[in-house]
Each structure stands twice: as structure tokens, then as C-alpha cells.
Design an enzyme around this catalytic site. Structure first.
Site, PDB file in Angstrom:
ATOM      1  CB  CYS A 127      -0.973  -0.008   1.178  1.00 33.28           C
ATOM      2  SG  CYS A 127      -2.300   1.206   0.996  1.00 33.28           S
ATOM      3  CG  ASP A 198      -5.463   2.829   7.768  1.00 39.34           C
ATOM      4  OD1 ASP A 198      -4.760   2.106   7.067  1.00 39.34           O
ATOM      5  OD2 ASP A 198      -5.864   3.956   7.415  1.00 39.34           O
TER       6      ASP A 198
HETATM    7  C1  RUB Z   1      -3.692   3.474   3.455  1.00 40.20           C
HETATM    8  C2  RUB Z   1      -2.988   2.551   4.393  1.00 40.20           C
HETATM    9  C3  RUB Z   1      -1.745   3.081   5.059  1.00 40.20           C
HETATM   10  C4  RUB Z   1      -2.126   3.686   6.411  1.00 40.20           C
HETATM   11  C5  RUB Z   1      -0.956   4.425   7.041  1.00 40.20           C
HETATM   12  O1  RUB Z   1      -4.971   2.985   3.076  1.00 40.20           O
HETATM   13  O2  RUB Z   1      -3.396   1.445   4.651  1.00 40.20           O
HETATM   14  O3  RUB Z   1      -0.828   2.070   5.287  1.00 40.20           O
HETATM   15  O4  RUB Z   1      -3.187   4.592   6.252  1.00 40.20           O
HETATM   16  O5  RUB Z   1      -0.609   5.541   6.283  1.00 40.20           O
HETATM   17  P1  RUB Z   1      -5.920   3.917   2.162  1.00 40.20           P
HETATM   18  P2  RUB Z   1       0.193   6.751   6.920  1.00 40.20           P
HETATM   19  O6  RUB Z   1      -5.180   4.189   0.897  1.00 40.20           O
HETATM   20  O7  RUB Z   1      -7.162   3.091   1.972  1.00 40.20           O
HETATM   21  O8  RUB Z   1      -6.213   5.181   2.938  1.00 40.20           O
HETATM   22  O9  RUB Z   1       1.489   6.177   7.394  1.00 40.20           O
HETATM   23  O10 RUB Z   1       0.371   7.720   5.781  1.00 40.20           O
HETATM   24  O11 RUB Z   1      -0.615   7.289   8.054  1.00 40.20           O
END
Ligand code: RUB
Length: 312
Positions: A127, A198
Site C-alpha cells: 500500500c 490505520d
Molecule cells: C492506506 C494505508 C496506510 C495507512 C498508514 O490505506 O493502509 O498504510 O493509512 O498511512 P488507504 P500513513 O489508501 O485506503 O487510505 O502512514 O500515511 O498514516
């Protein structure tokens, strides 16, 4: 609808449609939207629509406890204010303060995280996590040489963003389809896997993009560690009281817009990674075991803890 509330609605809409995505970006956008709402709304709007503005942002994406922690905090500050003038000032201040806490926390995560990246190593990620990208870019800037394997992350291909950002910073990237994770582990013998989060539960379960558990299982099979890079602001305190973190189910058309009738497409956005699969949480307090998240959160953020556990 008033202009101030419309602004919040626009941000909520962008979050829903994933123009703003990733837990940290969603938290930042929500705090900025509330700050702008408080600044622009007149006294009547502020009094009448504060709750509505909070709800719009809370409901934009359900699997985001950092937003909940922040908005409960702003709600507490709002309610504790003597009058609307004071409420405006205090909501603006609290939004700013929360943004500063977030920036400081992220700085620390990167500071601890880049040291964990092995020089000459191979890292797998899944991701797009800004936290993970920042760690990898920093490690590269510190002179470490390594390869990153990014998986495309169907259906919305956030892995391409990770690949683009890393390659743009000079990091060598191999990009694979999600189903090739196991193949890549066999072929490249990674040194570690690094993902974002998340949500984190009271028992150290991490919730991240669907496919994260698959990567965790691949890491287990091929015997390399999996680390999660995240600020603890994503802890869902409701899980201590027995609740589950809701897992967002997204529109099936993201997977197959013209699926034939009789085929029901399912599109879960996230999944859990159990603490047994996690070798460490790289957070603002250092690299900690998953079962320590609650204790450390309480130590670092006593005020947020108090508000989030007390409020509806
Ligand atoms: C994004 C996702 C990321 C986390 C952490 O999912 O799973 O790994 O949100 O991101 P989506 P960060 O694309 O569905 O939002 O480290 O930027 O907080």
C-alpha cells in the site's frame, strides 16, 4: 448549508472518495478543516453546527481512530468553553496543538525507523504509507543502499504511489502484483517488511490495508521480521472497552465496475495483523512490542487518553 460547514463537507467528501487518503493525511485534513470551520463560522453557526462538522469528518472513513481521538478532543475543548468566543479560540488552539503533536510524533517515528533499515538490504512494503515512505527516503538520504519491493495494492493501486515516490527519491524499486508477494520473498530473500497502520487496538493488533496480513504471513514463512511504522495517535481506545475497530467495506465497483449479475463483489479495505506477526511497532517512543501500545499511549498522551475514554 453555510460556507464554513460546506468547507468541512468538501474535505469529508474528498476523504470518502480517497482524494485525501492514508491515515496521517486524513487526520491532518480533518484537523485543518475543523480549524478553518472554527475560524470562518459566525457565532450562531459555530454553536449550531459544531457537532455536525465533527460528525461529517468522523463518518468519512470509519477505520480511522486517530481522527476520532482528535475530534473527541476538540469536542471536549468546545464543550468546556464558557462562551462561543472562548470556544472558537480554544478549538483553533487545540487543532493547532494536535497538528504540532502529530508533526513531532512523525518526526520521531522517522528518526527511529530509518536506523532499522539494513544497509544493502531488501525491504517489502504494501500500500502507501507516508510514514513508511518517509522512513525509507530518510534511510536513503543517510547513505544506506537498499531495494524496496512494492505491491500494487488492488483495487486502487496505492502501491504505485509508493513506488513512484521512492523511485523519485532515488531508491531502487521492484514493483509486483499483490499475488506475487510470496514469489518475491522467495526470489529476493527480504531482510524485513515495513507497513503502516490505520488503527491499533488495545491488545496490539494492527489494522492496515487489505493484503497486509498476507505480507505478514509471507514474512513468517520466509523468516524475516515485519515492522509497523506508526504514531500511537492511531490507537482506538474503544477496543479497551471490548469494541471492535470497524473494517470499512468499500464500493464493489472499485474492484469490478461491470461485474455480471449473479456475481457479488466484496471489497474490504482493511484487515487485521495480529501481534504475534509483528516484530515491533516503530512509534514516537521508539521500537516497542505490540502489547505495550496501550501503556505507552497513556504515558505519552494522558490528556487525549482521558478525553477519548470518557466521551461518547
Ligand atoms: C492506506 C494505508 C496506510 C495507512 C498508514 O490505506 O493502509 O498504510 O493509512 O498511512 P488507504 P500513513 O489508501 O485506503 O487510505 O502512514 O500515511 O498514516
Amino acid at each position: 448549508m453555510t460556507d464554513a460547514l460546506r468547507l468541512v463537507e468538501e474535505v469529508a467528501w474528498k476523504i470518502k472518495r480517497m482524494e485525501i487518503r492514508g491515515a496521517t493525511a486524513i487526520l491532518r485534513a480533518s484537523l485543518e478543516a475543523m480549524r478553518e470551520f472554527a475560524l470562518r463560522a459566525d457565532d450562531r453557526e459555530l454553536g449550531e453546527h459544531f457537532r455536525r462538522a465533527v460528525d461529517l469528518l468522523l463518518n468519512a472513513r470509519p477505520t480511522e481512530p486517530a481522527v476520532r481521538n482528535a475530534l473527541l478532543y476538540l469536542t471536549y475543548v468546545f464543550r468546556e468553553s464558557g462562551d462561543l468566543r472562548e470556544a472558537r479560540r480554544r478549538v483553533v488552539d487545540a487543532s493547532q496543538r494536535f497538528l504540532a503533536i502529530l508533526d513531532e510524533a512523525l518526526k520521531r517515528v522517522v528518526e527511529y525507523g530509518w536506523r532499522r533499515i539494513p544497509d544493502g538490504g531488501v525491504i517489502m512494503t504494501h500500500c502507501h504509507s507516508k510514514t513508511v515512505v518517509n522512513i525509507l527516503v530518510r534511510a536513503h538520504r543517510e547513505g544506506k543502499k537498499f531495494i524496496v519491493i512494492t505491491s500494487e495494492t488492488r483495487p486502487l493501486y496505492q502501491g504505485r504511489r509508493t513506488a513512484r515516490e521512492l523511485a523519485g527519491s532515488g531508491v531502487k524499486v521492484y514493483h509486483i502484483v499483490d499475488a506475487a508477494m510470496r514469489w518475491a520473498a522467495r526470489r529476493f530473500k527480504p531482510d524485513l517488511a515495513l507497513i503502516g497502520a490505520d488503527a491499533i487496538t488495545s491488545t496490539g493488533v494492527v489494522i492496515n490495508k487489505i493484503g497486509s496480513k498476507l505480507l505478514a504471513l509471507v514474512a513468517r514463512e520466509f523468516d524475516f521480521p515485519l515492522y509497523v511504522a506508526t504514531t500511537l495517535l492511531k490507537l482506538d481506545v474503544r477496543t479497551l472497552a471490548g469494541e471492535y475497530v470497524p473494517i470499512e467495506m468499500r464500493d464493489p465497483s472499485e474492484v469490478w465496475p461491470d461485474a455480471p449479475s449473479g456475481v457479488e463483489v466484496l471489497n474490504p479495505a482493511f484487515e487485521t495483523v495480529s501481534p504475534e506477526c509483528i516484530d515491533g511497532i516503530i512509534c514516537e517512543a521508539g521500537v516497542i512490542p505490540p502489547h505495550d501500545v496501550l501503556r505507552v499511549f497513556k504515558e505519552l498522551y494522558p490528556e487525549i487518553w482521558k478525553v477519548a475514554t470518557q466521551q461518547e
